[in-house]
Design a protein around this motif. Structure first.
Motif, short mmCIF file in Angstrom:
data_model
loop_
_atom_site.label_atom_id
_atom_site.label_comp_id
_atom_site.label_asym_id
_atom_site.label_seq_id
_atom_site.Cartn_x
_atom_site.Cartn_y
_atom_site.Cartn_z
N GLU A 1 24.54 42.70 37.43
CA GLU A 1 23.17 42.59 37.43
C GLU A 1 23.20 40.96 38.14
N ALA A 2 24.11 40.15 37.74
CA ALA A 2 23.87 38.86 38.04
C ALA A 2 24.73 38.72 39.37
N GLY A 3 25.11 39.66 40.02
CA GLY A 3 25.99 39.67 41.09
C GLY A 3 27.18 39.28 41.17
N GLY A 4 27.96 39.45 39.96
CA GLY A 4 29.07 39.46 39.74
C GLY A 4 30.10 40.65 39.46
N GLN A 5 31.06 40.29 38.54
CA GLN A 5 32.15 41.62 38.44
C GLN A 5 32.76 41.33 37.21
N LEU A 6 33.35 42.30 36.62
CA LEU A 6 34.45 42.23 35.39
C LEU A 6 35.55 43.01 35.91
N SER A 7 36.70 42.23 35.53
CA SER A 7 37.86 42.83 36.03
C SER A 7 39.20 42.72 35.03
N VAL A 8 39.90 43.43 35.17
CA VAL A 8 41.26 43.48 34.06
C VAL A 8 42.53 43.40 34.73
N GLN A 9 43.50 42.50 34.60
CA GLN A 9 44.78 42.47 34.90
C GLN A 9 45.81 42.57 34.12
N ALA A 10 46.97 43.21 33.98
CA ALA A 10 47.94 43.38 32.98
C ALA A 10 49.27 43.12 33.56
N ASP A 11 50.19 42.66 32.85
CA ASP A 11 51.77 42.56 33.13
C ASP A 11 52.35 42.78 31.70
#
Length: 163
Positions: free
Chosen positions: A140-150
């Motif tokens: 809603e704020a114009g952003g994003q959620l992301s996940v990275q794993a190793d």
């Protein structure tokens, strides 16, 4: 114990500045701040307070600050609940090019169940909505959620524009 990691990369125990004022002033000049802590329930409000100090120092709007403060509470809380055995918690916040990024990392390799905004949510469930709320607020704020794993763990990031 909550430590701050300056640009040198070596953790430093907090000085006699419990409100984090000096940290907020210094972080405004460099555009990022980073903390390492034991993943315990007591850590959640401490890190939230540190992030609030930094956002105040950067003069981030109340609306955007609310998104990141909810995100840090949810993400650090998730580490405490689901990855405390991995024994590592790091939180970083940066301000670059008109974007704020919050990153919470832990030593567990298991990915969180990412929300699908149009997916079914069990109305009787007592948990499991935190990432969905963070995702919806960031979007809603114009952003994003992301996940990275190793093999060393995972990082969950929330990125939102400052304006």
């Amino acid at each position: 114990m909550l430590t701050s990691t300056p640009p040198s990369g070596r953790p430093v125990a907090p000085a006699a500045d419990p409100a984090g004022t000096a940290s907020a002033i210094a972080s405004r000049a460099r555009g990022f701040d980073h903390w390492a802590a034991e993943p315990t329930a007591a850590t959640v409000p401490l890190i939230r307070s540190r992030v609030r100090s930094v956002l105040d120092g950067w003069e981030v709007s109340a609306e955007i600050a609310a998104v990141l403060l909810l995100a840090v509470s949810e993400l650090v809380g998730n580490v405490v609940l689901h990855a405390a055995d991995a024994g590592r918690l790091r939180v970083g916040i940066s301000l670059r090019g008109g974007w704020l990024q919050l990153e919470v990392t832990d030593g567990a390799c298991a990915l969180p169940r990412l929300p699908h905004p149009r997916g079914e949510v069990d109305p009787d469930a007592e948990n499991g909505r935190g990432l969905l709320l963070v995702h919806l607020m960031a979007t809603e704020a114009g952003g994003q959620l992301s996940v990275q794993a190793d093999e060393f763990g995972k990082a969950v990031r929330v990125r939102v524009p400052t304006a």
